[in-house]
Design a protein around this motif. Structure first.
Motif, mmCIF file in Angstrom:
data_model
loop_
_atom_site.group_PDB
_atom_site.id
_atom_site.type_symbol
_atom_site.label_atom_id
_atom_site.label_comp_id
_atom_site.label_asym_id
_atom_site.label_seq_id
_atom_site.Cartn_x
_atom_site.Cartn_y
_atom_site.Cartn_z
ATOM 1 N N VAL A 52 43.364 37.166 34.081
ATOM 2 C CA VAL A 52 44.168 38.361 34.620
ATOM 3 C C VAL A 52 44.799 39.893 33.017
ATOM 4 C CG1 VAL A 52 46.927 39.114 33.118
ATOM 5 C CG2 VAL A 52 46.662 37.136 35.143
ATOM 6 N N PHE A 53 43.558 38.949 31.799
ATOM 7 C CA PHE A 53 42.968 40.345 30.822
ATOM 8 C C PHE A 53 42.062 40.775 30.970
ATOM 9 C CE2 PHE A 53 40.601 40.650 27.312
ATOM 10 C CZ PHE A 53 41.409 41.412 27.048
ATOM 11 N N TYR A 56 43.531 43.929 32.507
ATOM 12 C CA TYR A 56 44.269 44.744 31.842
ATOM 13 C C TYR A 56 43.606 45.806 31.336
ATOM 14 C CZ TYR A 56 46.714 45.797 28.099
ATOM 15 O OH TYR A 56 47.322 46.497 26.889
ATOM 16 N N ALA A 57 42.112 44.260 31.293
ATOM 17 C CA ALA A 57 40.901 45.308 30.018
ATOM 18 C C ALA A 57 40.895 46.733 30.649
ATOM 19 C CB ALA A 57 40.609 43.958 29.016
ATOM 20 N N ARG A 59 41.817 47.832 32.916
ATOM 21 C CA ARG A 59 43.158 49.403 33.331
ATOM 22 C C ARG A 59 43.413 50.568 32.330
ATOM 23 N NH1 ARG A 59 46.752 50.697 37.095
ATOM 24 N NH2 ARG A 59 48.617 51.691 36.359
ATOM 25 N N VAL A 60 42.847 49.372 31.125
ATOM 26 C CA VAL A 60 43.467 50.092 30.017
ATOM 27 C C VAL A 60 42.201 50.962 28.882
ATOM 28 C CG1 VAL A 60 45.996 49.343 29.547
ATOM 29 C CG2 VAL A 60 44.113 48.389 28.335
#
Length: 286
Positions: A52-53, A56-57, A59-60
């Motif tokens: 999940v991290f 997220y990483a 993407r951002v």
């Protein structure tokens, strides 16, 4: 780098704070999962959380450092070793950190053995490590902010000297009092040198070699994971009484090297505010 030059020490301090917080909270949370469920559940939760991290990483986080992208800097340039030759203070820092990490990580390999040999049990050693983690969580961010305008190599050198002083205390005799004093000095040294050294390498790297400079520093800064056990263990087996004086002497020499290397270097943040590039600043500091 996404963090601007003048704020990199603070950025690395925040990153270390998060890592230390995870290191502190992770073991009891893992033990709780194991106690109520099983090891399999622990590993599944860990794996899912990591994925999940990662998503997220991806993407951002920007594909390129924000500062470099904004400046439109080119990707080409001399190789990493040619760049290092033009930055002798970085070479001195890498050499000193290599020695310091070998010494620093004795707290995880030979220290518990020596504590046991002197009648201090595993519970005491666990509390000793808690002193380290607690002081870092409480003090690293405010200390980094307070010293952000000071010469980085002086800060790093002073921190390394404190690491040596900690092991010097143990050379006087191993007991509960000296062990606590050692850990307090070691932690103070860690707070001073680790974040500042990481930021200094980032500030000194040319834009095209940021990743390679950071990879090189990361490898040097965890070298003790590989070297501390076999070298410290071999010395302890042959001459247990010599281990802590040797550790103190090595860290003292590394700290003195950094203080000498940074004797004429101005604060990196100050140079950045004056409009000079990190690469040019590092070269003039050498």
């Amino acid at each position: 780098m996404t963090v601007p030059e003048g704020a990199r020490r603070q950025g690395f301090a925040v990153m270390r704070f998060a890592a230390d917080a995870g290191f502190t909270a992770g073991p009891p949370l893992g033990a709780l999962l194991i106690a109520h469920f099983s090891y399999a559940v622990l590993f599944v939760v860990d794996g899912v959380g990591t994925l999940v991290f990662a998503a997220y990483a991806a993407r951002v986080l920007p594909a390129r450092g924000a500062g470099r992208a904004a400046a439109g800097e080119p990707g080409g340039g001399p190789g990493v070793f040619a760049s290092l030759r033009r930055r002798p203070t970085v070479v001195a820092l890498l050499a000193a950190v290599l020695v310091t990490d070998l010494v620093y990580r004795q707290q995880y390999v030979t220290l518990p053995v020596d504590l046991g040999r002197n009648g201090l049990d595993t519970g005491f050693y666990g509390w000793l490590l808690a002193v380290n983690g607690g002081l870092i969580l409480l003090l690293e961010l405010p200390v980094t902010l307070a010293l952000r305008g000071r010469r980085p190599l002086r800060i790093v050198g002073s921190g390394v000297l404190l690491v040596g002083a900690g092991y010097g205390v143990l050379a006087l005799g191993v007991g509960a009092g000296t062990a606590v004093a050692m850990m307090a000095l070691l932690t103070a040294g860690e707070i001073l040198y680790k974040t500042t050294a990481t930021a200094y390498v980032a500030e000194s790297a040319p834009a095209h070699a940021q990743g390679r400079f950071q990879s090189l520093y990361s490898g040097v800064s965890v070298s003790g994971v590989v070297l501390a056990g076999p070298l410290g263990g071999a010395l302890y087996e042959v001459a247990p009484g010599a281990l802590w004086p040797v550790c103190a002497a090595l860290a003292g020499l590394a700290g003195a090297l950094l203080l000498w290397a940074g004797r004429g270097a101005a604060p990196v943040a100050g140079r950045a505010r004056a409009g000079r590039s990190p690469a040019a600043s590092a070269e003039s500091a050498g």
